[in-house]
Design a protein around this motif. Structure first.
Motif, PDB file in Angstrom:
ATOM      1  N   ASP A  22       7.880 -26.168  78.838  1.00 30.26           N
ATOM      2  CA  ASP A  22       7.472 -25.034  78.319  1.00 30.26           C
ATOM      3  C   ASP A  22       7.558 -23.792  79.257  1.00 30.26           C
ATOM      4  O   ASP A  22       8.022 -22.662  78.920  1.00 30.26           O
ATOM      5  CB  ASP A  22       5.784 -24.987  77.987  1.00 30.26           C
ATOM      6  CG  ASP A  22       5.584 -25.778  76.801  1.00 30.26           C
ATOM      7  OD1 ASP A  22       6.753 -26.019  75.802  1.00 30.26           O
ATOM      8  OD2 ASP A  22       4.495 -26.339  76.548  1.00 30.26           O
ATOM      9  N   PHE A  23       7.313 -24.106  80.401  1.00 33.81           N
ATOM     10  CA  PHE A  23       7.540 -23.019  81.598  1.00 33.81           C
ATOM     11  C   PHE A  23       9.028 -22.569  81.727  1.00 33.81           C
ATOM     12  O   PHE A  23       9.320 -21.563  81.961  1.00 33.81           O
ATOM     13  CB  PHE A  23       7.222 -23.599  82.800  1.00 33.81           C
ATOM     14  CG  PHE A  23       7.104 -22.526  84.020  1.00 33.81           C
ATOM     15  CD1 PHE A  23       5.996 -21.924  84.462  1.00 33.81           C
ATOM     16  CD2 PHE A  23       8.134 -22.459  84.804  1.00 33.81           C
ATOM     17  CE1 PHE A  23       5.863 -20.927  85.328  1.00 33.81           C
ATOM     18  CE2 PHE A  23       8.181 -21.367  85.787  1.00 33.81           C
ATOM     19  CZ  PHE A  23       7.186 -20.588  85.943  1.00 33.81           C
ATOM     20  N   VAL A  24       9.889 -23.662  81.822  1.00 31.84           N
ATOM     21  CA  VAL A  24      11.365 -23.374  81.685  1.00 31.84           C
ATOM     22  C   VAL A  24      11.735 -22.407  80.541  1.00 31.84           C
ATOM     23  O   VAL A  24      12.380 -21.471  80.693  1.00 31.84           O
ATOM     24  CB  VAL A  24      12.204 -24.626  81.668  1.00 31.84           C
ATOM     25  CG1 VAL A  24      13.837 -24.218  81.797  1.00 31.84           C
ATOM     26  CG2 VAL A  24      11.744 -25.505  82.966  1.00 31.84           C
ATOM     27  N   ASP A  25      11.389 -22.702  79.364  1.00 34.56           N
ATOM     28  CA  ASP A  25      11.713 -21.950  78.230  1.00 34.56           C
ATOM     29  C   ASP A  25      11.296 -20.484  78.223  1.00 34.56           C
ATOM     30  O   ASP A  25      11.793 -19.671  77.804  1.00 34.56           O
ATOM     31  CB  ASP A  25      11.059 -22.651  76.948  1.00 34.56           C
ATOM     32  CG  ASP A  25      11.892 -23.719  76.526  1.00 34.56           C
ATOM     33  OD1 ASP A  25      12.911 -24.082  76.874  1.00 34.56           O
ATOM     34  OD2 ASP A  25      11.327 -24.655  75.776  1.00 34.56           O
ATOM     35  N   ALA A  26       9.918 -20.418  78.812  1.00 33.14           N
ATOM     36  CA  ALA A  26       9.084 -19.075  79.132  1.00 33.14           C
ATOM     37  C   ALA A  26      10.076 -18.162  80.091  1.00 33.14           C
ATOM     38  O   ALA A  26      10.232 -16.794  80.091  1.00 33.14           O
ATOM     39  CB  ALA A  26       7.770 -19.247  79.327  1.00 33.14           C
ATOM     40  N   ALA A  27      10.504 -18.925  81.170  1.00 30.53           N
ATOM     41  CA  ALA A  27      11.262 -18.321  82.074  1.00 30.53           C
ATOM     42  C   ALA A  27      12.734 -17.722  81.947  1.00 30.53           C
ATOM     43  O   ALA A  27      13.071 -16.503  82.215  1.00 30.53           O
ATOM     44  CB  ALA A  27      11.336 -19.080  83.681  1.00 30.53           C
ATOM     45  N   ILE A  28      13.353 -18.407  80.931  1.00 31.76           N
ATOM     46  CA  ILE A  28      14.736 -18.209  80.799  1.00 31.76           C
ATOM     47  C   ILE A  28      15.212 -17.825  79.296  1.00 31.76           C
ATOM     48  O   ILE A  28      16.165 -17.715  79.182  1.00 31.76           O
ATOM     49  CB  ILE A  28      15.702 -19.290  81.451  1.00 31.76           C
ATOM     50  CG1 ILE A  28      15.424 -20.631  80.717  1.00 31.76           C
ATOM     51  CG2 ILE A  28      15.260 -19.332  82.977  1.00 31.76           C
ATOM     52  CD1 ILE A  28      16.262 -21.781  81.306  1.00 31.76           C
ATOM     53  N   GLY A  29      14.354 -18.138  78.357  1.00 31.95           N
ATOM     54  CA  GLY A  29      14.479 -18.052  77.138  1.00 31.95           C
ATOM     55  C   GLY A  29      15.551 -19.018  76.507  1.00 31.95           C
ATOM     56  O   GLY A  29      15.500 -20.159  77.079  1.00 31.95           O
ATOM     57  N   PRO A  30      16.165 -18.606  75.486  1.00 34.96           N
ATOM     58  CA  PRO A  30      17.337 -19.849  74.918  1.00 34.96           C
ATOM     59  C   PRO A  30      18.174 -20.104  76.005  1.00 34.96           C
ATOM     60  O   PRO A  30      18.581 -19.347  76.751  1.00 34.96           O
ATOM     61  CB  PRO A  30      17.547 -18.922  73.749  1.00 34.96           C
ATOM     62  CG  PRO A  30      16.648 -17.882  73.306  1.00 34.96           C
ATOM     63  CD  PRO A  30      16.039 -17.470  74.428  1.00 34.96           C
ATOM     64  N   HIS A  31      18.548 -21.412  76.034  1.00 36.36           N
ATOM     65  CA  HIS A  31      19.374 -21.692  77.435  1.00 36.36           C
ATOM     66  C   HIS A  31      20.166 -22.935  76.877  1.00 36.36           C
ATOM     67  O   HIS A  31      19.690 -23.804  75.773  1.00 36.36           O
ATOM     68  CB  HIS A  31      18.629 -22.069  78.401  1.00 36.36           C
ATOM     69  CG  HIS A  31      17.376 -22.974  78.301  1.00 36.36           C
ATOM     70  ND1 HIS A  31      17.621 -24.355  78.350  1.00 36.36           N
ATOM     71  CD2 HIS A  31      16.351 -22.816  77.856  1.00 36.36           C
ATOM     72  CE1 HIS A  31      16.685 -24.952  78.199  1.00 36.36           C
ATOM     73  NE2 HIS A  31      15.674 -24.151  77.899  1.00 36.36           N
ATOM     74  N   SER A  32      21.376 -23.244  77.704  1.00 40.69           N
ATOM     75  CA  SER A  32      22.142 -24.546  77.357  1.00 40.69           C
ATOM     76  C   SER A  32      21.428 -25.502  78.197  1.00 40.69           C
ATOM     77  O   SER A  32      20.391 -25.292  78.664  1.00 40.69           O
ATOM     78  CB  SER A  32      23.509 -24.278  78.236  1.00 40.69           C
ATOM     79  OG  SER A  32      24.185 -23.168  77.394  1.00 40.69           O
ATOM     80  N   ASP A  33      21.737 -26.698  77.896  1.00 37.75           N
ATOM     81  CA  ASP A  33      21.157 -27.913  78.714  1.00 37.75           C
ATOM     82  C   ASP A  33      21.058 -27.795  79.754  1.00 37.75           C
ATOM     83  O   ASP A  33      22.052 -27.630  80.689  1.00 37.75           O
ATOM     84  CB  ASP A  33      22.193 -29.157  78.364  1.00 37.75           C
ATOM     85  CG  ASP A  33      22.135 -29.693  76.746  1.00 37.75           C
ATOM     86  OD1 ASP A  33      21.348 -29.123  76.065  1.00 37.75           O
ATOM     87  OD2 ASP A  33      22.755 -30.552  76.396  1.00 37.75           O
ATOM     88  N   ILE A  34      19.923 -28.143  80.312  1.00 36.41           N
ATOM     89  CA  ILE A  34      19.255 -28.030  81.690  1.00 36.41           C
ATOM     90  C   ILE A  34      19.011 -29.632  81.866  1.00 36.41           C
ATOM     91  O   ILE A  34      18.244 -30.396  81.207  1.00 36.41           O
ATOM     92  CB  ILE A  34      18.015 -27.301  81.931  1.00 36.41           C
ATOM     93  CG1 ILE A  34      17.990 -25.772  81.437  1.00 36.41           C
ATOM     94  CG2 ILE A  34      17.326 -27.436  83.416  1.00 36.41           C
ATOM     95  CD1 ILE A  34      18.948 -24.994  82.432  1.00 36.41           C
TER      96      ILE A  34
END
Length: 393
Positions: free
Chosen positions: A122-134
């Motif tokens: 959730d933190f990653v999603d909130a920090a960077i928005g829609p994103h490719s595979d992390i």
């Protein structure tokens, strides 16, 4: 005589300064690879903090990939092409670095971040928005819990059982933008706790008791966890261990790679193991600036205290000449470090004393550069992370 060799190599330098004895470093690297018995070793960069020496280890047979201690560090090492396989060993809450990771396709292919809960996702999603595979790695807690409420080992991951690991793996697999590629489990109660602490026989017996029972339990549980996670996703790696547990962790059939870093430098906290003894490779030199009395010499600076419990074993220790010790009521200080012992009687103003740090890479947060000694000469001088203006906390 080692002291004469090091003094000759550094005769033109004024302390305080730091060195790494490459003969000892290479010896330690070879011994770690021997102990790993065919498992590749991922270099723990927090225990090195000198880019040139991380690369030197990676160039050796038996070493592959870097275990970084922060995402910002991993991104920098990727930019410098130190490695194409960079595992961040601790979860990150660094929004700026996450944004850089998301925007850099090369880094996304090289860097794997650590998670142990959906809150991290959730933190990653909130920090960077829609994103490719992390790329993410699931960390397993392998502390020993022999009784309800008893926790022996580092307090790291919230995932302790195969059921918890499988459930989290399934949730990661269902989340867009994430790719679960690995499992990590660090058995700190074995890898980072010497079973033969000098002068503490009762403590040694207690530690051996814990390790003898914790080891089989964690191998059984980690194997079950990896099997459960593999029912959900294909894993690229399963990382475990540290300098102090290479043999034990390597005996776990579920582990594909090991981690080590401190064993390359041989700090004093690693003097307390029965199974291996690294050569002291990272040292720092201090000058004698006072002789308060015949039996005492006072050195300039030296209070480079290691992190962890505020106990005497976190202090730096006099190494050469032999027969010196710090004072119990003063210790190693910000601007002066008195030492006593028979060898102190022969020290004069301007003489140098070689010291060892309690931990490994933390020493190089104190110095901008490190002199790499080979034989009786300085082969070259290289910057530390600090000297490259890189501070990763």
């Amino acid at each position: 005589m080692r002291r004469n060799r090091l003094d000759a190599a550094t005769k033109d330098l004024d302390p305080p300064f730091a060195i790494v004895d490459l003969d000892a470093f290479d010896h330690n690297a070879a011994d770690l690879a021997r102990r790993a018995a065919g498992h590749p070793i991922r270099v723990a960069s927090k225990s090195i903090r000198v880019r040139d020496l991380v690369s030197r280890a990676l160039e050796r047979p038996g070493y592959q990939g870097v275990m970084c201690y922060s995402l910002a560090e991993a991104l920098w090492l990727s930019e410098q092409n130190v490695s194409e396989d960079l595992l961040v060993a601790y979860p990150t809450a660094d929004r700026a670095s996450l944004q850089k990771l998301a925007a850099n396709e090369t880094a996304r292919q090289r860097v794997t971040i650590m998670v142990d809960s959906t809150e991290h996702l959730d933190f990653v999603d909130a920090a960077i928005g829609p994103h490719s595979d992390i790329r993410v790695c699931l960390e397993l807690d392998v502390s020993w819990r022999p009784l309800p409420g008893v926790h022996i080992g580092p307090r790291r991951s919230s995932i302790h059982t195969p059921q918890q690991a499988k459930a989290l793996a399934a949730k990661i697999a269902q989340r867009r933008g994430f790719k679960l590629v690995g499992v990590m489990a660090y058995e700190g109660q074995i890898a980072g706790l010497g079973d033969n602490p000098p002068g503490q026989p009762l403590r040694a017996l207690g530690i051996r008791f814990i390790q003898a029972r914790s080891g089989p339990e964690l191998i059984h549980r980690r194997t079950a966890v990896v099997s459960a996670v593999r029912q959900v996703v294909d894993l690229e790696f399963v990382n475990g261990g540290g300098t102090g547990s290479l043999e034990l962790t390597g005996s776990d059939p579920s582990v594909t790679e090991l981690a080590a870093g401190s064993g390359l430098f041989g700090p004093t906290l690693f003097d307390g193991y029965q199974a291996f003894k690294p050569e002291p490779a990272a040292l720092f030199a201090l000058s004698v600036v006072r002789k308060p009395n015949k039996h005492t010499a006072t050195l300039f600076a030296g209070g480079y205290i290691a992190s962890g419990t505020p106990t005497p074993d976190r202090q730096p220790s006099p190494y050469l000449p032999e027969g010196l010790k710090t004072l119990g009521l003063e210790g190693a200080g910000e601007v002066q470090t008195p030492v006593t012992g028979k060898a102190a009687e022969h020290l004069r103003i301007g003489d140098r004393v070689w010291m060892r740090h309690a931990k490994a890479g933390e020493l190089f947060e104190r110095f901008d550069e490190v002199h790499l000694v080979h034989g009786d000469r300085i082969e070259r001088t290289v910057p530390t992370y600090r000297g490259e203006r890189r501070n990763f906390g």
